[in-house]
Structures are given as structure tokens and as C-alpha cells.
Motif scaffolding. Structure first.
Motif, short mmCIF file in Angstrom:
data_model
loop_
_atom_site.label_atom_id
_atom_site.label_comp_id
_atom_site.label_asym_id
_atom_site.label_seq_id
_atom_site.Cartn_x
_atom_site.Cartn_y
_atom_site.Cartn_z
N GLY A 8 -3.74 1.43 5.27
CA GLY A 8 -4.17 2.00 3.87
C GLY A 8 -5.49 1.99 3.57
O GLY A 8 -5.85 2.87 2.88
N GLN A 43 -5.56 4.10 -4.64
CA GLN A 43 -6.74 4.61 -5.71
C GLN A 43 -7.61 3.48 -5.95
O GLN A 43 -8.78 3.88 -6.17
CB GLN A 43 -5.93 4.95 -7.08
N SER A 99 0.69 -1.21 0.17
CA SER A 99 0.01 -0.18 -0.06
C SER A 99 0.88 1.24 0.09
O SER A 99 0.13 2.28 -0.05
CB SER A 99 -0.84 0.16 1.01
N ASN A 126 1.52 3.48 6.47
CA ASN A 126 0.49 4.50 6.07
C ASN A 126 0.11 5.54 7.62
O ASN A 126 -0.93 5.87 7.60
CB ASN A 126 -0.76 4.35 5.40
N ASN A 143 2.19 1.81 -2.51
CA ASN A 143 2.17 1.95 -3.72
C ASN A 143 1.17 2.80 -3.94
O ASN A 143 -0.06 2.41 -3.62
CB ASN A 143 2.08 0.77 -4.70
N PRO A 144 1.06 4.23 -4.48
CA PRO A 144 0.03 4.90 -4.41
C PRO A 144 -1.32 4.36 -5.20
O PRO A 144 -2.42 4.80 -5.00
CB PRO A 144 0.22 6.32 -4.93
N TYR A 145 -0.81 3.58 -6.22
CA TYR A 145 -2.19 3.07 -7.03
C TYR A 145 -3.02 2.12 -6.27
O TYR A 145 -4.12 1.91 -6.56
CB TYR A 145 -1.57 2.61 -8.39
N THR A 186 -7.40 4.98 4.95
CA THR A 186 -7.03 6.22 4.16
C THR A 186 -7.60 5.93 2.66
O THR A 186 -8.27 7.09 2.20
CB THR A 186 -5.40 6.09 3.71
N LYS A 195 -1.16 9.08 7.18
CA LYS A 195 -2.15 9.33 6.33
C LYS A 195 -3.41 8.66 7.23
O LYS A 195 -4.19 9.56 7.20
CB LYS A 195 -2.07 8.15 5.11
#
Length: 373
Positions: free
Chosen positions: A213, A185, A178, A271, A180-182, A216, A274
Motif C-alpha cells: 500500500g 489517499q 490498506s 495491494n 480501504n482506498p482512503y 502505491t 497496484k
């Protein structure tokens, strides 16, 4: 006179069947393209993830009382049995678009299964690093059968993730954790689905928290839908960690996290900041639940509601039962169930509280006697 086959399968019914099949086969990228960082150049790697059910919980609603309406978002019905598939379709699609040949992740189990499945779908090599003594066998079995190269370390998830980050910096492998920002998304799509189903955002989201993650991602999704005026309010985000693995609750890392809820056995969430910002922005809270409270909710979900989730998922319902006094009267609450119960069948057998009556002679009288007749 019995109807003939051609009478049953009328042209009208056939067209309806085709429409339903077309709708059901869409994964989250195709369904929510305008909200995702994809383009015509993005190869969509999908297993038709998403579109998981929102299920009412009448027993739990009555248990907490005061007119509170409780639902679950059952993401254990994703293709590999967990919410990770929502993020993995995005992470693997973007890795493929970028020309990656291999992906890597650290995992307590669900990420490894999802990464392995989507990587093999994309024709990519998958490496998964797991804490070998801390992974449910169902999840390990998935990763192995999907064809990943599984590497077990004599350590915990946090150590595995540290190794993965170093490998990602030095070698041509794409990290699909997680960080990885995708991933986030893709995972935000669960919030979209809740609003699409309800017509509005709920008052509260109760959610298990491991790496931080998913909480978030949910918040991201609700905020984006509110900006688009698809909902008029934002939920309070109530995150729950196991008492033996609750760094966000005690506000410091846990060096040796321990809990039966293996999916959230994480002592240093990737995370962290976040997730903390989500808690503060939503007016929510982080709290802990004990293993016994998790198991109690786990048994209630299965034995009273007919819903089988893995232990970590039950942390959300355990948190609601424990902290129902924090919820306003007549509120609408959605508890997130992140993984399927079949992921950890050993836990079900060990903690069900139900007796497996075996060794019975194969006779009518013997079986009737055991049944109490």
C-alpha cells in the motif's frame, strides 16, 4: 543586569510562537485538503499526524559514495509511531462521516495501534485481529491501551486479513486496512511533504514493502504533484522485502513468511497488482534483503546516524547499501523509515551488538574500572 521575564517574551517573539504553533498543529487533511476526498461534511479526526522530518544521512551517503545524497523520511515520528497514521486519519474520518460505529483491521502491529488510537479519538469501537505470536510487544501494548478489542489468532497476517474481509462483508464494521482506498489517499501525503521540503522529487525512493500500500500511495502523491507542476520529475520506486517474506520479488505467494522484520512479514500482499504497476510505471525494482542485511542497516542507522527505527524500516537502507550499484552518480535518494524503533525494543536489545554492563557495585572505583579508567 539580568533581563526580566517580560523582556524576554516580547510581543514580537510571542506572535512568532503563535504562528509556529498554528502551523505545527495542522494534520495532513487540513494541510492537503485540495488533494484529498474530503468535504465540509467530513469530520476531521486527527492527532496532528504528518510533517515528519526529512533527515540527511552523511554516513550512509559516504558509504555508498559516488556523490549520492541520501535522506530518510522518518515517519516513525507520527503520533502512534508509524506511517499508518497518515492513512488512518483519512480512513477514520470517512468512516465517521459515513456513520460507522465500529472499525476493524488485521495487523502485524502498526495498523492495530493506529486504528485503535484514531478510533478512540472518533468515539468508534476498534477491533484488531493479529497473528498472536508475530507481533512486537510495543505495538500490542499500544492497541490495548488505546482501548481496542484485540483478538489474536493462531495464524499469520494473511489469514487475519482474510477473516477481516469476511467480517467486513457480513457485519456493520468498516475495514481500515490498506484495502480501504482512503488509507492510500492519506498516505500519499508523505510524497507531498518530500517535494515541499526539497523543492523537487528525488531521483529514487527506497521503501520497505509489506502489503504494497505505501509504495502505491507514494507514487500516487508524486504523480499528483507532477500534474500540478510542483515537481518536474518522478522518482524510481525501489521496493524491498525481507528474503523470507518476498512474494513480490519471487512473484508468487509465500505461505509461511518468516523474518525478524515483523511489520513486513506478509506473504500475500493485498495491494499486489497496484504495487507491481508502480514498479513498472516508475522504472523501479523489487528486491529482497536478508535479515542480517536488515539488522546491519538497523545498527548503522542507530549507531552511525543516531536514528532509531524498527527493523522493517531498515529494509530500505539495507536495500540501498546492497544495491547502490543500481543508482546513478550524484543521485538524490530518499529512504523511507516507516516505524519508530521503540515499537520493538526487544529487537533493539537482542540485536544491538552492544553490551549491557550490569551487576556493577555502586562505587566510584567499580564504575571507573568498567569505563576503562
Amino acid at each position: 543586569m539580568k533581563p526580566q521575564i517580560h523582556d524576554i517574551a516580547s510581543p514580537i517573539n510571542a506572535s512568532r510562537l503563535e504562528l509556529k504553533t498554528a502551523v505545527a498543529s495542522r494534520g495532513i487533511i487540513e494541510t492537503y485538503t485540495p488533494y484529498l476526498p474530503v468535504s465540509a461534511a467530513t469530520p476531521i479526526i486527527t492527532l496532528n499526524e504528518g510533517n515528519t522530518p526529512l533527515i540527511s544521512l552523511p554516513y550512509v551517503s559516504a558509504l555508498v559514495g559516488r556523490g549520492i545524497k541520501v535522506f530518510i523520511k522518518y515517519d516513525g515520528l507520527n503520533p502512534t509511531g508509524s506511517f499508518k497514521d497518515r492513512g488512518m486519519t483519512m480512513a477514520i474520518s470517512k468512516a465517521k462521516e459515513d456513520g460507522a460505529k465500529a472499525v476493524i483491521c488485521a495487523s502485524t502491529g502498526n495498523t492495530s495501534a493506529s486504528a485503535a488510537a484514531y478510533a478512540t479519538r472518533a468515539g468508534l469501537k476498534a477491533f484488531v485481529i493479529i497473528p498472536e505470536a508475530k507481533v512486537a510487544m510495543g505495538k500490542l501494548a499500544q492497541a490495548l491501551l488505546y482501548g481496542a478489542e484485540v483478538i489474536g489468532i493462531e495464524g499469520n497476517f494473511d489469514e487475519a486479513l482474510s477473516i477481516v474481509r469476511q467480517l467486513g462483508e457480513r457485519y456493520p464494521v468498516t475495514i481500515v486496512n490498506s484495502v480501504n482506498p482512503y488509507r492510500l489517499q492519506g498516505q500519499k501525503s508523505a510524497a507531498f511533504e518530500i517535494v515541499d521540503a526539497m523543492g523537487e522529487a528525488p531521483d529514487y525512493i527506497f521503501i520497505p514493502v509489506g502489503n504494497g500500500g505505501n509504495i502505491t500511495a507514494y507514487w500516487m502523491g508524486f504523480c499528483e504533484y507532477r500534474e500540478e507542476e510542483k515537481c518536474t520529475k518522478l522518482p524510481k520506486m525501489m521496493g524491498f522485502q525481507a528474503a523470507g517474506s518476498a512474494p513480490l520479488v519471487i512473484n508468487q505467494p509465500v505461505l509461511n513468511p518468516e523474518t525478524i522484520a515483523t511489520a513486513i512479514r506478509i506473504g500475500r500482499p493485498a495491494n499486489w497488482q497496484k504495487a507491481t504497476r508502480v514498479r513498472d510505471a516508475s522504472g523501479g525494482e523489487f528486491n529482497s534483503v536478508t535479515d542480517e542485511e536488515i539488522l546491519n542497516a538497523y545498527r548503522i542507522l542507530a549507531g552511525k546516524e543516531g536514528i532509531f527505527c524498527e527493523p522493517a524500516s531498515a529494509a530500505s537502507v539495507a536495500g540501498l547499501i546492497k544495491h547502490a550499484d543500481k543508482i546513478s552518480d550524484d543521485a538524490v535518494v530518499v529512504c523511507v523509515l516507516t516505524g519508530n524503533g521503540l515499537k520493538d525494543s526487544d529487537a533493539a536489545i537482542t540485536y544491538s551488538g552492544n553490551e549491557f554492563k550490569k551487576g556493577i557495585k555502586p562505587s566510584y572505583d567499580a564504575v571507573a574500572h568498567v569505563m576503562g579508567f
